[in-house]
Motif scaffolding. Structure first.
Motif, PDB file in Angstrom:
ATOM      1  N   GLN A 315      10.639   4.744   5.293  1.00  0.00           N
ATOM      2  CA  GLN A 315       9.532   3.804   5.510  1.00  0.00           C
ATOM      3  C   GLN A 315       9.759   2.992   6.798  1.00  0.00           C
ATOM      4  O   GLN A 315       8.820   2.767   7.572  1.00  0.00           O
ATOM      5  CB  GLN A 315       9.404   2.854   4.307  1.00  0.00           C
ATOM      6  CG  GLN A 315       8.891   3.546   3.046  1.00  0.00           C
ATOM      7  CD  GLN A 315       9.035   2.651   1.818  1.00  0.00           C
ATOM      8  OE1 GLN A 315      10.098   2.085   1.557  1.00  0.00           O
ATOM      9  NE2 GLN A 315       7.972   2.523   1.046  1.00  0.00           N
ATOM     10  N   VAL A 316      11.006   2.583   7.013  1.00  0.00           N
ATOM     11  CA  VAL A 316      11.317   1.804   8.222  1.00  0.00           C
ATOM     12  C   VAL A 316      11.137   2.686   9.453  1.00  0.00           C
ATOM     13  O   VAL A 316      10.482   2.303  10.434  1.00  0.00           O
ATOM     14  CB  VAL A 316      12.764   1.245   8.149  1.00  0.00           C
ATOM     15  CG1 VAL A 316      13.184   0.650   9.483  1.00  0.00           C
ATOM     16  CG2 VAL A 316      12.870   0.202   7.044  1.00  0.00           C
ATOM     17  N   THR A 317      11.697   3.893   9.411  1.00  0.00           N
ATOM     18  CA  THR A 317      11.641   4.797  10.563  1.00  0.00           C
ATOM     19  C   THR A 317      10.182   5.131  10.912  1.00  0.00           C
ATOM     20  O   THR A 317       9.792   5.087  12.083  1.00  0.00           O
ATOM     21  CB  THR A 317      12.416   6.101  10.234  1.00  0.00           C
ATOM     22  OG1 THR A 317      13.688   5.720   9.751  1.00  0.00           O
ATOM     23  CG2 THR A 317      12.575   6.980  11.440  1.00  0.00           C
ATOM     24  N   ALA A 318       9.384   5.428   9.881  1.00  0.00           N
ATOM     25  CA  ALA A 318       7.981   5.777  10.138  1.00  0.00           C
ATOM     26  C   ALA A 318       7.230   4.579  10.731  1.00  0.00           C
ATOM     27  O   ALA A 318       6.363   4.744  11.601  1.00  0.00           O
ATOM     28  CB  ALA A 318       7.314   6.234   8.843  1.00  0.00           C
ATOM     29  N   LEU A 328      15.975  -6.445  13.694  1.00  0.00           N
ATOM     30  CA  LEU A 328      17.309  -6.524  13.077  1.00  0.00           C
ATOM     31  C   LEU A 328      17.473  -5.351  12.117  1.00  0.00           C
ATOM     32  O   LEU A 328      16.500  -4.947  11.465  1.00  0.00           O
ATOM     33  CB  LEU A 328      17.423  -7.840  12.275  1.00  0.00           C
ATOM     34  CG  LEU A 328      18.752  -8.117  11.577  1.00  0.00           C
ATOM     35  CD1 LEU A 328      19.829  -8.469  12.605  1.00  0.00           C
ATOM     36  CD2 LEU A 328      18.608  -9.257  10.573  1.00  0.00           C
ATOM     37  N   GLY A 329      18.676  -4.817  12.020  1.00  0.00           N
ATOM     38  CA  GLY A 329      18.982  -3.796  11.014  1.00  0.00           C
ATOM     39  C   GLY A 329      18.352  -2.457  11.341  1.00  0.00           C
ATOM     40  O   GLY A 329      18.312  -2.022  12.485  1.00  0.00           O
ATOM     41  N   GLY A 330      17.894  -1.768  10.278  1.00  0.00           N
ATOM     42  CA  GLY A 330      17.152  -0.527  10.480  1.00  0.00           C
ATOM     43  C   GLY A 330      17.957   0.756  10.394  1.00  0.00           C
ATOM     44  O   GLY A 330      17.394   1.832  10.532  1.00  0.00           O
ATOM     45  N   GLU A 331      19.263   0.672  10.141  1.00  0.00           N
ATOM     46  CA  GLU A 331      20.080   1.880   9.975  1.00  0.00           C
ATOM     47  C   GLU A 331      21.001   1.688   8.782  1.00  0.00           C
ATOM     48  O   GLU A 331      21.632   0.633   8.662  1.00  0.00           O
ATOM     49  CB  GLU A 331      20.977   2.105  11.205  1.00  0.00           C
ATOM     50  CG  GLU A 331      20.318   2.782  12.385  1.00  0.00           C
ATOM     51  CD  GLU A 331      19.826   4.207  12.094  1.00  0.00           C
ATOM     52  OE1 GLU A 331      20.447   4.903  11.274  1.00  0.00           O
ATOM     53  OE2 GLU A 331      18.812   4.600  12.700  1.00  0.00           O
ATOM     54  N   PRO A 332      21.117   2.706   7.909  1.00  0.00           N
ATOM     55  CA  PRO A 332      22.084   2.576   6.802  1.00  0.00           C
ATOM     56  C   PRO A 332      23.482   2.306   7.357  1.00  0.00           C
ATOM     57  O   PRO A 332      23.818   2.767   8.462  1.00  0.00           O
ATOM     58  CB  PRO A 332      22.031   3.953   6.135  1.00  0.00           C
ATOM     59  CG  PRO A 332      20.738   4.557   6.558  1.00  0.00           C
ATOM     60  CD  PRO A 332      20.412   3.994   7.900  1.00  0.00           C
TER      61      PRO A 332
END
Ligand code: NDP
Length: 453
Positions: A315-318, A328-332
Motif C-alpha cells: 500500500q505504501v509503495t503503490a 519517514l520510514g517506508g521500508e521494512p
C-alpha cells in the motif's frame, strides 16, 4: 494451524484443527449449558464475572506475555489490555442486572405490561488477533452475563490466547461450556452459523470477513454485530496547540503497532498550520522506539503476521508510485521479525491506497485542507465510518463539527478509544450493531413484551 512469534519468526505452537465431531460435541455442550445457565440468577452470573476480573488482575503478567509472544504487542500495552478486560468485567458485574431489569409500561390501565430481556442461546464470536483478549472480553462479559453462552472462533495466530481466555473462566469458577472455543479456519465459520444451536454472531475484523458473515447470518435470520475496519480522520484545526497535538497524533497512529481499527489513519490539517504540524508530527514518529515488544521501553513492535506487513508495504509503495511524498520510514526493517517502521506520507493523490484503503500498521497519511468545510468533506470521503477526532483550542468549535462527521465514535481533543461505559459502533463499511454500555448488552437478547390482563 500455527502460532508464530512475529518478533522472531519462530513457531510457538501448532494447533490441531477441530474435526466435525469435536465441533458438534462442543455445540451440543454449549446448548445444554445454555438451558441451565439461563436459569442461573443474574446475581450469580454477575458474581462470577467479578471473579473473572480478579483472575485477570492476578494473572495479568502471564496473559500479557502470551499476547506479546503471539502477536507482538508491546508488553506494557498488553498489561493495560488485560487490565481493561478486568474493567469491562467489573463494569457488567456491577450493572448487568440494572441494564436488563424488566421495564414496566405504565400507560396500559388494568393490565400488567412490561418488557423483559431474555437470553437467546449460544452466540458465536469470530474474533481477530489485534486485541486478542479485549475483543473477546468486550463481547463475552455482557453477553454471558445476560444469560447467553459464548462460542469463540479466534484467529489461528492467537489460539494460545483463546485457551488462556478459557482458563480465565475456568479459574473464576464458571460452569463448563459457558465459554467454549473452536479451533477452525474461516472457511468453516458459515457451517457453524448455519447450525441451529447457534443463535447469533458477533464479528470483529475486516469488512471482507464481515460481509461473508452477514451474508450467512442474513440467510439464517440470526442477529449479527459487526465491528469492522476504519480509516479514522484526525482533524487538526488552525488553533490547535501543535506540540501536544502532534504527540497525540503519533500515539493515535501507532498504538498497538498501528494495528487498531480506531487508530487515527488520515491526518487532515488546516493549511495555516500544515507545515509546522507535518514537521512536529514527523519528529514525534521518528522518536518512537521500534523493537523487541517484550522490552518495556518499546513503543512499536513487529506487525502481527508476515502477510499483513507485506500488504501494508504494498500500500505504501503503490501510494509513493502514484505520487505521494515519503517523509519517514517506508521500508521494512532489515532484521528478523515483521518490523515496519513509523512511516509518514504527504501529498497523497485522492485515489492512492493510502487514502482509499485502511492502513493497518504504523503508516500515517497527512492531508492539507483549506478550511473546516474541506476537512469534513475529506473526513467523510471514505467507505468507513468508525471513529473521528477533532483537535482545537476551542472545544465548542470542535463540538460543532461532531454532528457533521459520519462515524460511530467522535472525540474532541481526545484519542478515539473504547470504554465500557459508552457505546462502541460503526456506520457504513465499518459495520453495524453496538458493543459495550447498556446498549451493547441488549444486542443478543429477546426483547419480550409480557401483557397480563
Ligand atoms: P480477518 O477479517 O480476515 O480476520 C478476522 C477474523 O475473521 C478471524 O478470526 C478470521 O479467521 C475470520 N474470518 C476471515 N474471513 C472470514 C470469512 N469469510 N468468514 C468467517 N470468518 C472469517 O482479518 P485479517 O487477520 O486477515 O486482517 C486483514 C485486515 O483486516 C487487516 O489488515 C485490517 O485491515 C482488517 N482487520 C480489522 C480488525 C478490526 O479490529 N476491525 C481486526 C483485524 C483485521 P481466520 O484468521 O481463520 O481467517
Amino acid at each position: 494451524m500455527k502460532s508464530i512469534n512475529p518478533a522472531t519468526e519462530e513457531v510457538i505452537e501448532t494447533h490441531e484443527e477441530h474435526d466435525e465431531a469435536t465441533v458438534d460435541a462442543r455445540l451440543d455442550a454449549a446448548w445444554d449449558r445454555f438451558e441451565s445457565w439461563r436459569e442461573t440468577p443474574i446475581s450469580r452470573r454477575e458474581k462470577l464475572l467479578a471473579s473473572a476480573a480478579d483472575v485477570l488482575r492476578e494473572h495479568s503478567e502471564e496473559y500479557a506475555s502470551l499476547m506479546t509472544e503471539e502477536m507482538g504487542k508491546p508488553i506494557e500495552q498488553a498489561v493495560s489490555e488485560v487490565e481493561k478486560c478486568a474493567w469491562v468485567c467489573d463494569y457488567y458485574a456491577e450493572h448487568a442486572s440494572e441494564f436488563l431489569q424488566d421495564e414496566h409500561i405504565g400507560t396500559v390501565p388494568g393490565s400488567k405490561t412490561y418488557v423483559s430481556y431474555e437470553p437467546i442461546g449460544p452466540v458465536l464470536a469470530v474474533m481477530p488477533w489485534n486485541f486478542p483478549f479485549w475483543q473477546v472480553f468486550r463481547f463475552a462479559a455482557p453477553h454471558i452475563t445476560a444469560g447467553n453462552v459464548a462460542v469463540l472462533k479466534h484467529a489461528p495466530n492467537v489460539f494460545g490466547c483463546a485457551d488462556a481466555i478459557a482458563s480465565v473462566f475456568e479459574r473464576a469458577g464458571y460452569p463448563d461450556d459457558v465459554f467454549t472455543s473452536l479451533q477452525i479456519p474461516a472457511e468453516r465459520v458459515a457451517g457453524v452459523i448455519e447450525d441451529d444451536r447457534v443463535r447469533g454472531v458477533s464479528l470483529t475484523g475486516s469488512t471482507r470477513a464481515g460481509r461473508a458473515v452477514a451474508e450467512t447470518s442474513g440467510r439464517e435470520l440470526k442477529p449479527t454485530v459487526l465491528e469492522l475496519g476504519g480509516s479514522d480522520p484526525f482533524i487538526v484545526l488552525d488553533d490547535a496547540p501543535l506540540e501536544a497535538t502532534a504527540k497525540q497524533a503519533a500515539r493515535a497512529r501507532t498504538q498497538n503497532n498501528g494495528q487498531s481499527c480506531i487508530a487515527a489513519k488520515r491526518f487532515l490539517v488546516h493549511e495555516g498550520v500544515y507545515d509546522e504540524f507535518v514537521e512536529r508530527f514527523t519528529e514525534e514518529m521518528r522518536a518512537l522506539t521500534v523493537g523487541d515488544p517484550t522490552d518495556p521501553g518499546t513503543d512499536v513492535g513487529p506487525q502481527a503476521r508476515a502477510d499483513l506487513m507485506e500488504t501494508l508495504h504494498e500500500q505504501v509503495t503503490a501510494s509513493v508510485e502514484a505520487g505521494a511524498t515519503l517523509r519517514l520510514g517506508g521500508e521494512p526493517l532489515d532484521r528478523p521479525g515483521h518490523y515496519y517502521p513509523p512511516t509518514v506520507l504527504t501529498d497523497v493523490p485522492d485515489d492512492a491506497p493510502a487514502r482509499t484503503e485502511e492502513l493497518f500498521g504504523p503508516v500515517a497519511t497527512v492531508i492539507e485542507v483549506e478550511d473546516e468545510t474541506e476537512a469534513i468533506r475529506v473526513a467523510n470521503d471514505t467507505p468507513y465510518g468508525l471513529g473521528a477526532s477533532v483537535w482545537t483550542a476551542d472545544a465548542e468549535r470542535g463540538e460543532a463539527l461532531t454532528t457533521k462527521l459520519t462515524a460511530g465514535n467522535v472525540a474532541v481533543n481526545h484519542i478515539v478509544a473504547s470504554d465500557p461505559r459508552v457505546p462502541f459502533s460503526g456506520t457504513k463499511d465499518s459495520g453495524y450493531g453496538t458493543e459495550l454500555s447498556r446498549h451493547g448488552i441488549r444486542e443478543f437478547v429477546n426483547t419480550k413484551t409480557v401483557w397480563v390482563e
